[in-house]
Write an enzyme that holds these catalytic residues in place. Sequence first.
Site, mmCIF file in Angstrom:
data_model
loop_
_atom_site.group_PDB
_atom_site.id
_atom_site.type_symbol
_atom_site.label_atom_id
_atom_site.label_comp_id
_atom_site.label_asym_id
_atom_site.label_seq_id
_atom_site.Cartn_x
_atom_site.Cartn_y
_atom_site.Cartn_z
ATOM 1 N N GLY A 43 39.783 32.082 39.747
ATOM 2 C CA GLY A 43 39.486 31.568 38.408
ATOM 3 C C GLY A 43 39.929 32.560 37.346
ATOM 4 O O GLY A 43 39.732 33.764 37.499
ATOM 5 N N ARG A 57 51.701 48.837 31.199
ATOM 6 C CA ARG A 57 52.055 49.970 30.321
ATOM 7 C C ARG A 57 51.775 51.311 31.009
ATOM 8 O O ARG A 57 52.588 52.228 30.935
ATOM 9 C CB ARG A 57 51.306 49.851 28.999
ATOM 10 C CG ARG A 57 51.782 48.621 28.221
ATOM 11 C CD ARG A 57 51.953 48.895 26.751
ATOM 12 N NE ARG A 57 52.666 47.799 26.116
ATOM 13 C CZ ARG A 57 52.344 47.272 24.942
ATOM 14 N NH1 ARG A 57 51.312 47.748 24.275
ATOM 15 N NH2 ARG A 57 53.063 46.301 24.423
ATOM 16 N N ARG A 104 44.257 29.206 43.186
ATOM 17 C CA ARG A 104 43.391 29.491 44.333
ATOM 18 C C ARG A 104 44.209 29.115 45.579
ATOM 19 O O ARG A 104 44.529 27.953 45.759
ATOM 20 C CB ARG A 104 42.126 28.643 44.269
ATOM 21 C CG ARG A 104 41.265 28.925 43.029
ATOM 22 C CD ARG A 104 39.904 28.299 43.196
ATOM 23 N NE ARG A 104 39.118 28.310 41.969
ATOM 24 C CZ ARG A 104 38.410 29.353 41.536
ATOM 25 N NH1 ARG A 104 38.387 30.466 42.221
ATOM 26 N NH2 ARG A 104 37.707 29.263 40.430
ATOM 27 N N ASP A 135 36.258 38.193 44.591
ATOM 28 C CA ASP A 135 36.148 38.507 46.023
ATOM 29 C C ASP A 135 37.211 37.831 46.880
ATOM 30 O O ASP A 135 37.764 38.438 47.794
ATOM 31 C CB ASP A 135 34.785 38.023 46.529
ATOM 32 C CG ASP A 135 33.794 39.163 46.596
ATOM 33 O OD1 ASP A 135 34.222 40.317 46.451
ATOM 34 O OD2 ASP A 135 32.599 38.871 46.793
ATOM 35 N N THR A 157 36.464 38.301 37.027
ATOM 36 C CA THR A 157 35.791 37.003 37.179
ATOM 37 C C THR A 157 34.639 36.948 36.196
ATOM 38 O O THR A 157 33.976 37.970 35.970
ATOM 39 C CB THR A 157 35.249 36.759 38.607
ATOM 40 O OG1 THR A 157 34.288 35.682 38.563
ATOM 41 C CG2 THR A 157 34.538 37.965 39.206
ATOM 42 N N ASP A 159 31.904 35.640 36.736
ATOM 43 C CA ASP A 159 30.625 35.507 37.454
ATOM 44 C C ASP A 159 29.866 36.823 37.649
ATOM 45 O O ASP A 159 28.686 36.814 37.981
ATOM 46 C CB ASP A 159 30.864 34.890 38.843
ATOM 47 C CG ASP A 159 31.494 33.514 38.762
ATOM 48 O OD1 ASP A 159 31.334 32.863 37.717
ATOM 49 O OD2 ASP A 159 32.137 33.082 39.737
ATOM 50 N N ASP A 161 30.001 38.693 40.128
ATOM 51 C CA ASP A 161 29.423 38.609 41.476
ATOM 52 C C ASP A 161 30.177 39.446 42.515
ATOM 53 O O ASP A 161 30.106 39.169 43.715
ATOM 54 C CB ASP A 161 29.367 37.135 41.931
ATOM 55 C CG ASP A 161 30.743 36.507 42.000
ATOM 56 O OD1 ASP A 161 31.716 37.103 41.480
ATOM 57 O OD2 ASP A 161 30.869 35.405 42.574
ATOM 58 N N ARG A 194 13.837 17.884 20.934
ATOM 59 C CA ARG A 194 14.226 17.598 22.317
ATOM 60 C C ARG A 194 14.200 18.850 23.189
ATOM 61 O O ARG A 194 14.126 19.966 22.693
ATOM 62 C CB ARG A 194 15.663 17.059 22.350
ATOM 63 C CG ARG A 194 15.781 15.612 21.965
ATOM 64 C CD ARG A 194 17.252 15.240 21.925
ATOM 65 N NE ARG A 194 17.407 13.826 21.629
ATOM 66 C CZ ARG A 194 18.511 13.293 21.110
ATOM 67 N NH1 ARG A 194 19.548 14.061 20.830
ATOM 68 N NH2 ARG A 194 18.583 12.011 20.899
ATOM 69 N N GLY A 202 28.735 30.488 37.189
ATOM 70 C CA GLY A 202 28.294 31.668 37.931
ATOM 71 C C GLY A 202 28.454 31.491 39.426
ATOM 72 O O GLY A 202 28.077 32.362 40.195
ATOM 73 N N GLU A 219 13.147 28.810 27.382
ATOM 74 C CA GLU A 219 11.802 28.611 27.939
ATOM 75 C C GLU A 219 11.822 28.925 29.435
ATOM 76 O O GLU A 219 10.934 29.594 29.955
ATOM 77 C CB GLU A 219 11.354 27.141 27.767
ATOM 78 C CG GLU A 219 10.615 26.839 26.492
ATOM 79 C CD GLU A 219 11.417 27.148 25.246
ATOM 80 O OE1 GLU A 219 12.598 26.777 25.212
ATOM 81 O OE2 GLU A 219 10.864 27.773 24.334
ATOM 82 N N GLU A 255 24.685 27.211 37.721
ATOM 83 C CA GLU A 255 25.300 26.113 38.482
ATOM 84 C C GLU A 255 24.952 26.173 39.968
ATOM 85 O O GLU A 255 24.900 25.143 40.635
ATOM 86 C CB GLU A 255 26.815 26.062 38.289
ATOM 87 C CG GLU A 255 27.562 27.224 38.910
ATOM 88 C CD GLU A 255 29.070 27.053 38.851
ATOM 89 O OE1 GLU A 255 29.568 25.922 38.930
ATOM 90 O OE2 GLU A 255 29.759 28.088 38.725
ATOM 91 N N HIS A 282 34.010 24.832 31.986
ATOM 92 C CA HIS A 282 35.171 25.719 31.813
ATOM 93 C C HIS A 282 35.321 26.284 30.405
ATOM 94 O O HIS A 282 36.125 27.197 30.210
ATOM 95 C CB HIS A 282 36.451 24.994 32.240
ATOM 96 C CG HIS A 282 36.497 24.759 33.720
ATOM 97 N ND1 HIS A 282 35.883 23.680 34.305
ATOM 98 C CD2 HIS A 282 37.021 25.493 34.723
ATOM 99 C CE1 HIS A 282 36.049 23.752 35.611
ATOM 100 N NE2 HIS A 282 36.739 24.840 35.902
HETATM 101 O O1 F6P Z 1 34.562 31.997 39.662
HETATM 102 C C1 F6P Z 1 34.645 31.558 38.365
HETATM 103 C C2 F6P Z 1 34.194 30.131 38.249
HETATM 104 O O2 F6P Z 1 34.356 29.739 36.897
HETATM 105 C C3 F6P Z 1 32.789 29.844 38.736
HETATM 106 O O3 F6P Z 1 31.803 30.203 37.810
HETATM 107 C C4 F6P Z 1 32.864 28.365 39.010
HETATM 108 O O4 F6P Z 1 31.942 28.006 40.011
HETATM 109 C C5 F6P Z 1 34.263 28.185 39.501
HETATM 110 O O5 F6P Z 1 35.013 29.295 39.039
HETATM 111 C C6 F6P Z 1 34.951 26.921 39.022
HETATM 112 O O6 F6P Z 1 36.197 26.866 39.635
HETATM 113 P P1 F6P Z 1 37.388 25.905 39.231
HETATM 114 O O7 F6P Z 1 38.098 26.515 38.072
HETATM 115 O O8 F6P Z 1 38.241 25.877 40.447
HETATM 116 O O9 F6P Z 1 36.794 24.598 38.855
#
Ligand code: F6P
Length: 351
Positions: A43, A57, A104, A135, A157, A159, A161, A194, A202, A219, A255, A282
């Site tokens: 991503g 550079r 990917r 990763d 990334t 995320d 992560d 609302r 993530g 909240e 997510e 996105h």
């Molecule tokens: O790893 C980055 C990320 O944006 C994640 O947060 C999400 O789950 C995933 O990529 C979405 O991937 P794609 O761009 O393939 O829809």
Amino acid sequence: MGRLLYDENNLPEIMSLKAPNYDNIDTSAVEPIKRVGVLTSGGDAPGMNAAIRSVVRAGIAAGFEMYGVNRGYHGLWKGEINKLDGRSVSETLQRGGTFLMTARSKSFMTDEGVLKGARMMEAYELDALVVIGGDGSYKGARALARIGIPVIGIPGTIDNDIASTEYTIGYDTAMNTAMQCIDKLRDTASSHERCSVIEVMGRHAGWIALNVGIATGAESILIPEVPYDFNKDVLRVILDGRNKGKKHYIVIVAEGVERTDDIARQIEEATGIEARTTILGHLQRGGSPTLRDRTMASLMGIRAIDCLIEKRFNRIVALQNGEITDVDIEAGLEMSKTITPELIEQAKRLG
Ligand code: F6P
């Protein structure tokens, strides 16, 4: 190039190999690097351009010839490789996305896929590859390292992560984007009294959700790392808020928790408060990188080139204890990381 460790006709299974750890190797006889490829994979993340720019550079300043590989490993296979000079990265620092484009490429993980990439590097006489990604992208780099191609990883990334590092390029921009969107959603939620249920990205990690939840005064914040009790952690908090005169309610769902629509429906059914779902999706991946992402990307890019200058190959650049450093790629991919319990505790105290 002549760096391949194995006769490709007699190649052991790549999964059974280990990438050479250059901490334990006398590199005085190892030929210095001359030509370096750089790619982005997985991503995209804001700040990837700043990282490419820095790698290019700093690489040129070190006397390397620099090559951009388009579309991640996919482009490596296809030989989508172009020479980059200092000017080719002008005006990229402030741009979101990645001008090298990304993909990917699951099939790169097969032995045949990895060999195909290695052959293409040989054809272009690339001595080393810098991979900017998460990763999954690191695993592709590790596979190349296992058959003798020197690699360096840079964490990119949204995320956050990647276990070996406290920070990944793109994380800060994504959180700021999410925060600004949620501030806007709060305005309309408040006008209509609302509940706004907002899903943030993530993948399997709750870093974005937790920090953005704190920054927007949510909240409830639901993240995959922490089990929750819907009645106590969501409904009770909303109802207590209403009793105290609150006019709007923000629930952030990472997510990885899934069920965002269900959560909104259940809130509405149980409380009678209208609930609306927004999936930020996105949007969080785009936009001009923040100062933190630009500086992190720039400094991490320099560190990647330093590893190549010093012939410390197969490293992944990382932020540890607030300092930029680098870690052996095999060891880095074995590490694990969870959300700091203190941050969870602090979020609870605020909610
Ligand atoms: O790893 C980055 C990320 O944006 C994640 O947060 C999400 O789950 C995933 O990529 C979405 O991937 P794609 O761009 O393939 O829809």
